[in-house]
Write a protein that holds these residues in place. Structure first.
Motif, mmCIF file in Angstrom:
data_model
loop_
_atom_site.group_PDB
_atom_site.id
_atom_site.type_symbol
_atom_site.label_atom_id
_atom_site.label_comp_id
_atom_site.label_asym_id
_atom_site.label_seq_id
_atom_site.Cartn_x
_atom_site.Cartn_y
_atom_site.Cartn_z
ATOM 1 N N TYR A 164 0.993 -1.019 0.006
ATOM 2 C CA TYR A 164 -0.073 0.036 -0.154
ATOM 3 C C TYR A 164 0.879 1.240 -0.033
ATOM 4 C CZ TYR A 164 -3.445 3.516 1.028
ATOM 5 O OH TYR A 164 -4.283 4.593 0.760
ATOM 6 N N GLY A 202 -0.767 3.392 -2.528
ATOM 7 C CA GLY A 202 -1.929 3.878 -2.272
ATOM 8 C C GLY A 202 -1.779 5.684 -2.265
ATOM 9 N N VAL A 228 -2.829 0.334 7.353
ATOM 10 C CA VAL A 228 -3.268 -0.915 6.541
ATOM 11 C C VAL A 228 -2.959 -2.141 7.822
ATOM 12 C CG1 VAL A 228 -2.911 -2.590 4.773
ATOM 13 C CG2 VAL A 228 -3.000 -0.003 4.371
ATOM 14 N N GLU A 251 -7.326 4.105 -4.942
ATOM 15 C CA GLU A 251 -7.276 3.204 -3.709
ATOM 16 C C GLU A 251 -7.920 1.790 -3.971
ATOM 17 O OE1 GLU A 251 -6.699 4.417 -0.350
ATOM 18 O OE2 GLU A 251 -5.329 5.398 -1.875
ATOM 19 N N ALA A 296 -4.935 -0.281 -5.457
ATOM 20 C CA ALA A 296 -3.991 -0.449 -4.051
ATOM 21 C C ALA A 296 -4.391 -1.411 -3.297
ATOM 22 C CB ALA A 296 -3.422 0.904 -3.233
ATOM 23 N N ILE A 297 -5.645 -1.275 -3.023
ATOM 24 C CA ILE A 297 -5.980 -2.345 -1.919
ATOM 25 C C ILE A 297 -6.289 -3.669 -2.612
ATOM 26 C CG2 ILE A 297 -8.242 -2.820 -0.271
ATOM 27 C CD1 ILE A 297 -8.631 0.015 0.083
ATOM 28 N N MET A 318 -2.773 -5.270 -2.985
ATOM 29 C CA MET A 318 -2.534 -5.583 -1.762
ATOM 30 C C MET A 318 -2.822 -7.061 -1.193
ATOM 31 S SD MET A 318 -3.286 -3.098 1.601
ATOM 32 C CE MET A 318 -4.805 -3.489 1.480
ATOM 33 N N THR A 344 -7.349 -3.995 5.039
ATOM 34 C CA THR A 344 -7.912 -2.886 4.534
ATOM 35 C C THR A 344 -7.381 -1.597 5.369
ATOM 36 O OG1 THR A 344 -9.714 -1.696 3.573
ATOM 37 C CG2 THR A 344 -10.009 -2.780 5.476
#
Length: 631
Positions: free
Chosen positions: A109, A113, A120, A347, A350-351, A354, A367
């Protein structure tokens, strides 16, 4: 009064219209505008910065920023370590997986992010959903390896779904989880999570596998013989301590470090107490020995076939939506406080990535957590480096400090979870929803009671279903209001809202406050006919002249489809039979263009019955209708 001519909209090709519509649907933020008119080198740099936000702030990073990020990173690490272990147990996973999930995902992230404040790691709600959904088909006690494989596979599907939403620009899908739905869902889940901790807080060994409030309480009171007074005393003491530190930090935000460090302090103190007194031999259960070392690869444990594929896909979808909604909401909250922008699609990517990477490195769904992010923000974090510092701290713990957790009592982990989830019950927000919208309050209650009495996924489904029903009702039953003139002005407003507004004799002014389409055209036909009949009866009772004009104020009609066009054509035929002229006021460009195309014989879109404002329409029509001469 000067009457302004209504002009036709400029011509656009079908391809141009489609391009505009797609752009507004999928690219409302116009991400390519930063590349226009730039040299190729600049375009390349900005493209890299867009994909990897770390490249935006990294060149300007300074030692002053590093000092702030180190302090905040160490602070959230003190919270992440005990929470990671606790949430993994909540998901029915080995405690070590919670620490693995606080190591790799924050690193990913930090690179991808766009939020500076998001901390996170595992969160309680996603852990609860993951554990409860998988446990319906696979027992974590009887088949722990398969359960772990399904958890990693669900994490992969969650990440794949989340990243796909961002890449395909479909983030609006998560908007179907309304504020009311989330508040009710979170509160219900907090109650369920807290009740589940009664097993640890009371020392019960035979506990129900169901999640509802009734079976949980039944299990608690049917096994009173298993209650351990030693466990209860320790649990109550640490729970009161954690709640007191939380209350202190809420009253005095500058003392945020008190509640942030309280969980780790509780783990250290309780572990020492158990080790010194050997309380594990007197009824207090402990975590046991944890594996040392960094995350082992788990890509070979992912299951993409077999009888459980549907289960992991469904679990991944639901946990993905819930955790993504929480993460983006938290990120946007702190971005608004610090006056910077968080890109929702970035986002999601990225999440999502991840979690995809996490699924291959022994991590489960992660998260941005509100509690950790709040501590991160209060600790003075400046960039995502705080996540890197937290990750490095967890890495050191995994490599060298794992034997210290062997005697950590489960009852303290339960107290940590209860303290963390209490903050999810937002009573002020519930009262605010009650004051604003009673139907939203009903949706919130359905989500709350559905979660605590049925199941997490059923409660969420009921709340989303009710929200969609409300949306459908608003689409299929659009608001139409009758308008009147406010004396002494050219302003026309809703007669039922403004008492001083007066209806013009011989004229019915209606405002349609919605698009006209296949879902509501029949309703609008019936409602408009009723307005006309009621107006004609009123004219007859007051002995005015007959109804001469029906004026449709169309500023709020943003679009029409084929059914909508037929609605206006049929309305023209109906009014013509009654010798009533149909008048249009301020039709928007898309609506006007479609109506003109459908009006090949110029039956109802004649220029003399098109106006920009209601006042201009009434003033012009007064020359045509004798009863309007005094207006």
């Amino acid at each position: 009064m000067e009457v302004h001519k209504v002009v036709a909209p400029p011509h656009k090709s079908t391809a141009a219209k489609l391009k505009t519509r797609l752009k507004e649907t999928f690219f409302p933020d116009d991400p390519l505008r930063q590349f226009r008119g730039q040299p190729n080198r600049t375009k390349l740099i900005r493209a890299a910065q867009y994909i990897f936000p770390i490249l935006q702030w990294c060149p300007e990073y300074s030692f002053r920023l590093l000092k702030s990020d180190v302090v905040s990173g160490l602070t959230i690490a003190s919270l992440a370590i005990p929470q990671g272990i606790s949430y993994a147990k909540l998901a029915n996973l080995p405690p070590i997986v919670g620490l693995y999930s606080s190591f790799v995902p924050p690193l990913v992230y930090a690179v991808l992010g766009s939020s500076r404040d998001l901390a996170v790691g595992p969160v309680s709600i996603a852990s609860l959903i993951l554990g409860s959904m998988l446990r319906q088909q696979v027992s974590p006690a009887d088949n722990p390896l398969l359960f772990l494989q399904l958890a990693f596979s669900s994490t992969f599907f969650a990440g794949l779904f989340q990243a796909s939403l961002g890449i395909l620009r479909l983030g609006f899908i998560i908007d179907f989880l309304s504020k009311a739905t989330l508040i009710g869902f979170m509160a219900g889940a907090a109650i369920i999570v807290s009740l589940q901790q009664l097993k640890a807080l009371l020392g019960i060994t035979h506990f129900t596998k169901q999640m509802g409030v009734v079976p949980v309480l039944s299990s608690v009171f049917h096994h009173t013989n298993e209650w351990s007074w030693q466990t209860i005393v320790m649990g109550v003491c640490f729970l009161l301590f954690l709640l007191a530190t939380r209350h202190l930090s809420m009253k005095k935000p500058k003392l945020f470090w008190v509640s942030a460090g309280a969980p780790l302090l509780s783990v250290i103190v309780s572990t020492l107490l158990v080790f010194v007194s050997r309380a594990d031999r007197h009824g207090i259960s402990v975590i046991g020995k944890l594996q040392e070392g960094l995350n082992p690869p788990s890509w070979n444990m992912l299951q993409f076939h077999g009888s459980h594929l549907g289960l992991v896909a469904k679990t991944g979808l639901i946990t993905g939506i819930v955790s993504l909604t929480e993460g983006i909401a938290v990120g946007r909250t702190f971005a608004a406080l610090k006056n910077y922008h968080v890109d929702g699609n970035k986002e999601m990517i990225a999440i999502g990535l991840m979690n995809v990477v996490g699924s291959a490195t022994s991590c489960y769904v992660t998260t941005g957590a509100f509690s950790r992010s709040a501590v991160n923000n209060n600790a003075g974090c400046k960039t995502a480096v705080s996540n890197i510092v937290m990750s490095v701290t967890v890495m050191v713990t995994l490599l060298f400090l794992m034997p210290l957790f062997e005697y950590t009592p489960n009852v303290v982990l339960g107290a940590i979870i209860v303290t963390a989830v209490i903050g999810l019950i937002d009573l002020p927000a519930a009262r605010h929803i009650w004051r604003i919208d009673k139907f939203d309050f009903l949706v919130m209650l359905c989500a709350f009671f559905g979660v605590i009495f049925l199941s997490v996924q059923q409660g969420l489904a009921i709340a989303v279903g009710l929200s969609l029903f409300k949306l459908l009702m608003q689409v299929t039953r659009p608001k139409t209001v009758i308008m009147g003139n406010i004396p002494g002005t050219d302003v026309y407003r809703n007669l039922h809202h403004y008492e001083e507004a007066q209806r013009i004799p011989g004229v019915l002014v209606l405002s349609i406050e919605s698009s006209v389409n296949f879902a509501n055209s029949n309703y609008l036909t019936e409602r408009t006919s009723r307005w006309i009949e009621e107006c004609e009866e009123e004219e007859a009772q007051e002995k005015h002249s007959n109804l001469l004009f029906l004026i449709l104020e169309m500023s709020a009609v943003s679009g029409v489809d084929t059914n909508g066009v037929y609605f206006f054509k049929e309305l023209k035929k109906t009014t013509a039979k009654k010798n009533i002229e149909l008048v249009f006021v301020n039709p928007l460009s898309e609506v006007m263009e479609k109506l003109q195309r459908a009006d090949e014989e110029e039956e109802f879109m004649r220029p003399e019955f098109l106006f920009l404002t209601v006042a201009e329409a009434v003033a012009s029509l007064s020359l045509k209708g004798p009863s309007l001469n005094n207006v």
